[in-house]
Design an enzyme around this catalytic site. Structure first.
Site, PDB file in Angstrom:
ATOM      1  N   HIS A 121       0.817  -1.211   0.000  1.00 15.97           N
ATOM      2  CA  HIS A 121       0.000   0.000   0.000  1.00 15.97           C
ATOM      3  C   HIS A 121       0.855   1.268   0.000  1.00 15.97           C
ATOM      4  O   HIS A 121       0.354   2.357   0.273  1.00 15.97           O
ATOM      5  CB  HIS A 121      -0.935   0.004   1.217  1.00 15.97           C
ATOM      6  CG  HIS A 121      -2.226   0.716   0.981  1.00 15.97           C
ATOM      7  ND1 HIS A 121      -2.466   1.997   1.392  1.00 15.97           N
ATOM      8  CD2 HIS A 121      -3.357   0.318   0.353  1.00 15.97           C
ATOM      9  CE1 HIS A 121      -3.688   2.374   1.053  1.00 15.97           C
ATOM     10  NE2 HIS A 121      -4.248   1.371   0.424  1.00 15.97           N
TER      11      HIS A 121
ATOM     12  N   ASP B 298      -8.181   3.905   8.738  1.00 15.74           N
ATOM     13  CA  ASP B 298      -9.519   3.799   8.162  1.00 15.74           C
ATOM     14  C   ASP B 298      -9.658   2.565   7.274  1.00 15.74           C
ATOM     15  O   ASP B 298     -10.771   2.084   7.053  1.00 15.74           O
ATOM     16  CB  ASP B 298      -9.843   5.045   7.341  1.00 15.74           C
ATOM     17  CG  ASP B 298     -10.230   6.220   8.228  1.00 15.74           C
ATOM     18  OD1 ASP B 298     -10.475   5.999   9.419  1.00 15.74           O
ATOM     19  OD2 ASP B 298     -10.287   7.353   7.731  1.00 15.74           O
TER      20      ASP B 298
ATOM     21  N   GLU C 258     -13.597  12.528  12.984  1.00 14.43           N
ATOM     22  CA  GLU C 258     -12.890  12.829  11.749  1.00 14.43           C
ATOM     23  C   GLU C 258     -13.646  13.930  11.015  1.00 14.43           C
ATOM     24  O   GLU C 258     -14.668  14.432  11.489  1.00 14.43           O
ATOM     25  CB  GLU C 258     -12.759  11.595  10.851  1.00 14.43           C
ATOM     26  CG  GLU C 258     -11.656  10.649  11.270  1.00 14.43           C
ATOM     27  CD  GLU C 258     -11.215   9.705  10.170  1.00 14.43           C
ATOM     28  OE1 GLU C 258     -11.677   9.879   9.023  1.00 14.43           O
ATOM     29  OE2 GLU C 258     -10.416   8.796  10.451  1.00 14.43           O
TER      30      GLU C 258
END
Length: 492
Positions: free
Chosen positions: A113, A174, A285
């Site tokens: 990632h 997340d 958030e």
């Protein structure tokens, strides 16, 4: 999807710089190409002599020359599929010992990632951490509960296994389909960070293989320098092979809420008040919405408006809006109900009253919500596109200036993906790690999670987005809207 934390002190990955330098030299000097070919043959023969429980592959290497960023593509010499920590240790020891005779580089790869080729190694060795199956999760349930887990394990699997015991890690990203070692090498920040700190703040102990091939256990009390260096160290001080993760009692349900603001100062003030309150939400958030037509209609499959009539009259078209996203955790069988606390907290906020949307989901559904979006994008072929993300940490004293510049002048008509923005408390962060943060008690995470369309030359193309990122960093025409020492940039 945040994977989101970071601004102007550039923590570029040392390996990436070396690889770019090698590519430049090889493309401009024939003798160096020949020299590199010699080193490649030498390295290949040398690696083949290793005795491993796992194995080395010198074929089918293309997948290791690609990552989530999908912008850098460095083909390795080989991929190590370790079965044990000893495989990694032996290999790194071997590379260290032949270091004066070869230019072989090494990169650890979890779920790939990274954004700028950090998990790649041009003509080097990529270690596939997901194949490390030596360690099963081992739980310890006591006053300070924890789980020992392989660094190649995905956080989503850690969640499912810990929930079987009624426990869960305290802090998340997340997106949960990332490896434990991968996020601990960065920071691991999400909407719980204001309360528990990032993931690097919630690990008790690590097992690390150093560049010399040594296997070292480290913690705050044992080999502390290595422990702090590896946490947030982007893989520059060793490879994490095992982690002891802090656990807490897990909730079962989540009250999930979204509200909108049209004024950034009001939005940021409410966020800061929430993260500083004793009795507050469990998750806080925010994100920026630019000229999104039919926004609230898109939410109706997941959220219900508090006042449907008022909500139907609200229009988001042509506007820059700021969404506050909060959540309160609870267990249905408990006598406690979060509704009264939620009403009190919401009554103190200054959002647009017609834009209160609510939902109730399971804890797993809430934490794994980004994966649902991933699956939809996979079906449309829009997941494996270039992702020129920009993650920034900005001190509280500069956030209004930044918002005026970026959301008022640079991003005014559209965006190419989610833009996350929310404050965290520095007091909750572990001191001494490699993670660099602004020198203020409160700072903001801003993450531009852009997706670029291949071959596009328009506003959704890679060149336009990269230029936009450069302007966001304040480099346009050599002008910097804020002092470099106050801001932190990091690449995930």
């Amino acid at each position: 999807m945040k994977s989101p934390t970071q601004f102007f002190f550039i923590q570029k990955h040392i390996l990436l710089k070396l690889l770019i330098f090698i590519l430049f030299i090889c493309s401009n000097n024939k003798s160096n190409i020949c020299c590199n070919h010699h080193f490649t043959n030498t390295s290949s023969l040398s690696l083949k002599q290793l005795k491993l429980e796992g194995y080395l592959s010198f074929e089918k290497l293309n997948h290791a020359a690609k990552d989530f960023g999908n912008r850098c593509h460095f083909l390795p010499l080989a991929i190590l599929y370790p079965k044990s920590v000893l495989d990694i240790s032996s290999t790194l020891k071997h590379v260290f010992e032949i270091g004066t005779r070869t230019d072989l580089t090494v990169a650890a790869r979890g779920n790939g990632h990274s954004l700028e080729g950090q998990a790649q190694a041009y003509q080097g060795l990529v270690i596939n951490m997901k194949s490390l199956q030596e360690l099963e999760m081992k739980f310890k349930i006591e006053e300070l509960s924890y789980v020992d887990v392989s660094a190649g394990e995905l956080w989503i699997n850690v969640l499912h296994e810990s929930l079987k015991l009624g426990l869960a890690p305290k802090s998340w990203t997340d997106y949960l389909h990332l490896t434990v070692g991968g996020t601990l090498s960065n920071a691991g920040i999400s909407g719980q960070a204001f309360k528990h700190g990032p993931q690097i703040n919630n690990v008790y102990q690590l097992e690390v293989v150093t560049g010399k091939g040594e296997v070292i256990t480290c913690s705050e009390e044992q080999n502390a320098d290595l422990f702090h260096g590896v946490l947030g160290g982007l893989g520059q001080f060793g490879i994490i092979t095992k982690a002891r993760i802090a656990l807490e009692t897990a909730p079962k349900q989540v009250k999930w809420i979204r509200v909108l603001y049209s004024d950034f100062a009001t939005f940021s003030n409410d966020q800061e008040n929430l993260i500083s309150s004793q009795n507050t939400f469990d998750y806080i958030e925010g994100f920026v919405i630019i000229n999104s037509t039919g926004l609230l209609n898109n939410w109706r499959s997941t959220f219900n408006p508090k006042d449907p009539l008022l909500a139907s009259s609200f229009s988001s078209e042509g506007r820059v809006l700021f969404c506050l996203e909060v959540a309160k955790y609870f267990n249905p069988e408990d006598t406690y109900s979060p509704d009264q606390d939620i009403d009190i907290l919401l009554s103190k906020l200054h959002y647009i009253r017609s834009t209160l949307f609510l939902s109730e989901v399971s804890y797993v559904e809430f934490l794994d919500r980004v994966h649902v979006s991933e699956m939809k994008l996979q079906e449309k072929g829009l997941w494996d596109v270039p992702h020129p993300w920009l993650n920034l940490l900005i001190p509280k004293s500069r956030i209004l200036e930044f918002a005026q510049e970026v959301f008022g002048k640079i991003l005014t008509d559209t965006s190419n993906g989610p833009i996350l923005i929310y404050p965290v408390n520095k007091s909750k962060w572990r001191k001494g790690t490699s993670m660099v943060t602004p020198d203020e008690d409160v700072f903001y995470l801003i993450a531009f999670l852009s997706s670029a369309m291949p071959f596009s030359t328009g506003k959704d193309g890679i060149e336009h987005i990269m230029n936009q990122n450069k302007r966001d960093r304040g480099f346009s025409k050599g002008e910097q809207p804020v002092n470099n020492n106050d801001l932190v940039h990091m690449s995930f």
